[in-house]
Design a protein around this motif. Sequence first.
Motif, PDB file in Angstrom:
ATOM      1  N   LEU A  24       0.729  -1.364  -0.058  1.00  0.00           N
ATOM      2  CA  LEU A  24      -0.158  -0.188  -0.152  1.00  0.00           C
ATOM      3  C   LEU A  24       0.750   1.174  -0.295  1.00  0.00           C
ATOM      4  O   LEU A  24       0.159   2.161  -0.557  1.00  0.00           O
ATOM      5  CB  LEU A  24      -0.965   0.178   1.533  1.00  0.00           C
ATOM      6  CG  LEU A  24      -1.861  -1.103   0.853  1.00  0.00           C
ATOM      7  CD1 LEU A  24      -3.277  -1.231   2.595  1.00  0.00           C
ATOM      8  CD2 LEU A  24      -2.769  -0.777  -0.156  1.00  0.00           C
ATOM      9  N   GLY A  25       2.257   1.122   0.621  1.00  0.00           N
ATOM     10  CA  GLY A  25       2.707   2.359   0.332  1.00  0.00           C
ATOM     11  C   GLY A  25       3.601   2.537   1.726  1.00  0.00           C
ATOM     12  O   GLY A  25       3.139   1.432   2.831  1.00  0.00           O
ATOM     13  N   GLN A  26       4.343   3.520   1.908  1.00  0.00           N
ATOM     14  CA  GLN A  26       4.613   4.760   1.352  1.00  0.00           C
ATOM     15  C   GLN A  26       5.532   4.070   0.625  1.00  0.00           C
ATOM     16  O   GLN A  26       6.176   3.654   0.520  1.00  0.00           O
ATOM     17  CB  GLN A  26       5.526   5.250   2.906  1.00  0.00           C
ATOM     18  CG  GLN A  26       6.265   7.123   2.365  1.00  0.00           C
ATOM     19  CD  GLN A  26       6.027   7.732   3.491  1.00  0.00           C
ATOM     20  OE1 GLN A  26       5.158   8.390   3.465  1.00  0.00           O
ATOM     21  NE2 GLN A  26       7.165   7.947   3.090  1.00  0.00           N
ATOM     22  N   PRO A  27       6.068   4.561  -1.288  1.00  0.00           N
ATOM     23  CA  PRO A  27       5.185   6.172  -1.264  1.00  0.00           C
ATOM     24  C   PRO A  27       3.617   5.430  -1.209  1.00  0.00           C
ATOM     25  O   PRO A  27       3.302   4.060  -1.814  1.00  0.00           O
ATOM     26  CB  PRO A  27       5.785   6.330  -2.434  1.00  0.00           C
ATOM     27  CG  PRO A  27       6.500   5.613  -3.023  1.00  0.00           C
ATOM     28  CD  PRO A  27       7.060   4.986  -1.486  1.00  0.00           C
ATOM     29  N   PHE A  28       2.307   5.918  -1.093  1.00  0.00           N
ATOM     30  CA  PHE A  28       1.094   5.203  -1.363  1.00  0.00           C
ATOM     31  C   PHE A  28       0.761   5.934  -2.936  1.00  0.00           C
ATOM     32  O   PHE A  28       0.532   6.897  -3.030  1.00  0.00           O
ATOM     33  CB  PHE A  28       0.396   6.094  -0.020  1.00  0.00           C
ATOM     34  CG  PHE A  28       0.118   5.528   1.302  1.00  0.00           C
ATOM     35  CD1 PHE A  28      -0.535   4.250   1.752  1.00  0.00           C
ATOM     36  CD2 PHE A  28       1.020   6.130   1.806  1.00  0.00           C
ATOM     37  CE1 PHE A  28      -0.001   4.175   3.058  1.00  0.00           C
ATOM     38  CE2 PHE A  28       1.402   5.923   3.234  1.00  0.00           C
ATOM     39  CZ  PHE A  28       0.178   4.655   3.617  1.00  0.00           C
ATOM     40  N   PHE A  29      -0.002   4.762  -3.458  1.00  0.00           N
ATOM     41  CA  PHE A  29      -0.149   4.625  -4.497  1.00  0.00           C
ATOM     42  C   PHE A  29      -1.261   4.996  -5.000  1.00  0.00           C
ATOM     43  O   PHE A  29      -2.343   5.162  -5.599  1.00  0.00           O
ATOM     44  CB  PHE A  29      -0.092   3.741  -5.645  1.00  0.00           C
ATOM     45  CG  PHE A  29       1.263   3.269  -5.271  1.00  0.00           C
ATOM     46  CD1 PHE A  29       2.799   4.002  -5.963  1.00  0.00           C
ATOM     47  CD2 PHE A  29       1.989   2.132  -4.254  1.00  0.00           C
ATOM     48  CE1 PHE A  29       3.586   3.085  -6.060  1.00  0.00           C
ATOM     49  CE2 PHE A  29       3.270   2.070  -4.182  1.00  0.00           C
ATOM     50  CZ  PHE A  29       4.619   2.108  -5.051  1.00  0.00           C
ATOM     51  N   ASN A  30      -2.633   5.006  -3.814  1.00  0.00           N
ATOM     52  CA  ASN A  30      -3.728   5.218  -3.581  1.00  0.00           C
ATOM     53  C   ASN A  30      -4.180   6.333  -2.957  1.00  0.00           C
ATOM     54  O   ASN A  30      -3.825   6.259  -1.141  1.00  0.00           O
ATOM     55  CB  ASN A  30      -4.384   3.742  -3.222  1.00  0.00           C
ATOM     56  CG  ASN A  30      -6.498   3.901  -3.222  1.00  0.00           C
ATOM     57  OD1 ASN A  30      -6.410   5.451  -2.805  1.00  0.00           O
ATOM     58  ND2 ASN A  30      -6.854   3.517  -3.622  1.00  0.00           N
TER      59      ASN A  30
END
Length: 321
Positions: free
Chosen positions: A41-47
């Motif tokens: 999921l992240g980080q970096p968060f793509f959503n």
Amino acid sequence: KGSVITNNLNIILHIGYHKTGTTFLQDKIFSNLSKQEVIFLGQPFFNKNFKNFFQNLKDINELSFDNEFFKNSFIKLLDENYPDYKDKMIIVSLESLHSGFDWFGREVVYMSKKIQSVFPKAKIIIGMRPQATYVEAIYKEFIIHGGKISFQYFLYKSQYFKFILKDKLFYEKVVKLYYKLYSKEQVFVYLQEQMKEDSSLLVNNILDFMEYKDKREFDYSPHYEGLSKISTELIRYINILLVVDTNESIYIRGNSDLWTFKYKLRRRLISLLRHINKLLKLKGKYIGLEDENYINNIYKASNKEFSELLSIDLKKYGFFL
């Protein structure tokens, strides 16, 4: 529904500390694991919705916190974006999950309980490093994010070190806290110096802990080499001119909708100084021998307990015992 499902999620939470090779793990390891087996999921968060979820989980005041709301919200997001999530490992890597809203980590205890109440069966990964090098690294990062005070004031007089950061660096207390909330088997503690010594060995130990089967070779290279003393001082004076409130500057870093012209200008100047620093290979430490001794003596007894807790000779990795 949220309570039942979050209790059974196969979720890995990499929660910090800052400046312990976290970006290397995020960019080179977690984001490159098989998408057939892993949801990173992240980080970096793509959503953006997941980014907001963990930002809110990190920042919310204890008086407003409702763990059932967060459980249900997380499951709803997974249902909407990853309908096959029950068959996969979910990974979240966010350094400030261990420290909460305050940059230096005043909410370490509250954050641990908050995380455990939302993700009671999670596996926790947490990285640490010798306190003296950590203090200098986190001070420089504090200046990058808007700090204005000098290093000497920060270390010997400020509330930031005296009442917040100092306690967070009694590592054995933090590890014992997570062992109690989860279990020793659910918590993996690594040292940044282990990553420097043999990154492949450490990463594969982390993957073993996660129960991820694919193994490979890795070469650790720091994402940020670190600013020199002169570059950090230049940024501090830029902050004095352009930053109105240090805490607000740290907060809006993750909220680009709030970026002002002054904030954007400061980011560009910092980016330029980073480039110059790297190009000229500038060095320079803040910590002198007296400062190092002051920090080391605070944690001498704690590090002995920490060494016994991990069954590791911490002297080998630069810890003062």
